[in-house]
Design a protein around this motif. Structure first.
Motif, PDB file in Angstrom:
ATOM      1  N   PHE A 177       0.831  -1.206   0.000  1.00  8.76           N
ATOM      2  CA  PHE A 177       0.000   0.000   0.000  1.00  8.76           C
ATOM      3  C   PHE A 177       0.869   1.261   0.000  1.00  8.76           C
ATOM      4  O   PHE A 177       0.574   2.240  -0.696  1.00  8.76           O
ATOM      5  CB  PHE A 177      -0.935  -0.013   1.216  1.00  8.76           C
ATOM      6  N   SER A 178       1.963   1.232   0.750  1.00  9.08           N
ATOM      7  CA  SER A 178       2.839   2.404   0.820  1.00  9.08           C
ATOM      8  C   SER A 178       3.443   2.721  -0.542  1.00  9.08           C
ATOM      9  O   SER A 178       3.644   3.893  -0.880  1.00  9.08           O
ATOM     10  CB  SER A 178       3.948   2.190   1.856  1.00  9.08           C
ATOM     11  N   ARG A 179       3.738   1.687  -1.318  1.00 12.17           N
ATOM     12  CA  ARG A 179       4.324   1.912  -2.645  1.00 12.17           C
ATOM     13  C   ARG A 179       3.297   2.502  -3.603  1.00 12.17           C
ATOM     14  O   ARG A 179       3.647   3.267  -4.506  1.00 12.17           O
ATOM     15  CB  ARG A 179       4.905   0.620  -3.218  1.00 12.17           C
ATOM     16  N   ILE A 180       2.024   2.156  -3.410  1.00 13.31           N
ATOM     17  CA  ILE A 180       0.968   2.775  -4.219  1.00 13.31           C
ATOM     18  C   ILE A 180       0.897   4.264  -3.877  1.00 13.31           C
ATOM     19  O   ILE A 180       0.856   5.112  -4.779  1.00 13.31           O
ATOM     20  CB  ILE A 180      -0.385   2.072  -3.991  1.00 13.31           C
ATOM     21  N   LEU A 181       0.900   4.577  -2.587  1.00 13.49           N
ATOM     22  CA  LEU A 181       0.895   5.991  -2.168  1.00 13.49           C
ATOM     23  C   LEU A 181       2.111   6.724  -2.719  1.00 13.49           C
ATOM     24  O   LEU A 181       2.008   7.858  -3.199  1.00 13.49           O
ATOM     25  CB  LEU A 181       0.907   6.099  -0.641  1.00 13.49           C
ATOM     26  N   PHE A 182       3.263   6.081  -2.646  1.00 15.27           N
ATOM     27  CA  PHE A 182       4.502   6.672  -3.139  1.00 15.27           C
ATOM     28  C   PHE A 182       4.377   6.989  -4.627  1.00 15.27           C
ATOM     29  O   PHE A 182       4.683   8.103  -5.064  1.00 15.27           O
ATOM     30  CB  PHE A 182       5.669   5.706  -2.891  1.00 15.27           C
TER      31      PHE A 182
END
Length: 133
Positions: free
Chosen positions: A90-95
């Motif tokens: 999920f953090s990589r999607i936000l990134f």
């Protein structure tokens, strides 16, 4: 370590792979949109930003995936390991969605997740080694 004992961890690994694949596909889309032939890695900002997101995601995945597997194996806790893996994905999607100007939240969440997995794996591994002495 059987996948039937670690379904959430397996799902999180699939999510990580999917995010990495999506980043690669986005680079390909940007190549087509801007007429940039491989192996060229420069071009308009929209293209170079997609390349940077993909490169950073792959770099971070090289730390996250092995430590996620080690953490799951050593902790024997699928919910925690899988939850951390899904958090990282999920953090990589936000990134990626925030890149370049609003990438900090995604980066920070992913970085802290990776540090937790690496540190947890090291701690649990050392604990197991000391028990055997």
């Amino acid at each position: 370590m059987s996948s039937s004992n670690y379904p959430l961890t397996a799902l999180s690994l699939a999510a990580i792979s999917t995010v990495s694949l999506a980043a690669a596909i986005n680079v390909g889309r940007q190549r087509g949109k801007h007429g940039i032939k491989a192996p060229t890695m420069t071009g308009p900002a929209e293209f170079t930003n997609s390349v940077r997101v993909q490169q950073n995601t792959l770099e971070q995945a090289m730390v996250t995936v092995p430590s996620l597997l080690a953490f799951a194996y050593l902790s024997k806790n699928d919910r925690v390991a899988g939850g951390l893996g899904l958090t990282w994905a999920f953090s990589r999607i936000l990134f990626g969605l925030g890149y370049p100007d609003k990438r900090e939240a995604g980066f920070l969440i992913g970085f802290l997740t990776s540090v937790t997995l690496v540190g947890g794996s090291m701690y649990l591994g050392a604990k197991e080694l000391l028990k055997k002495q």
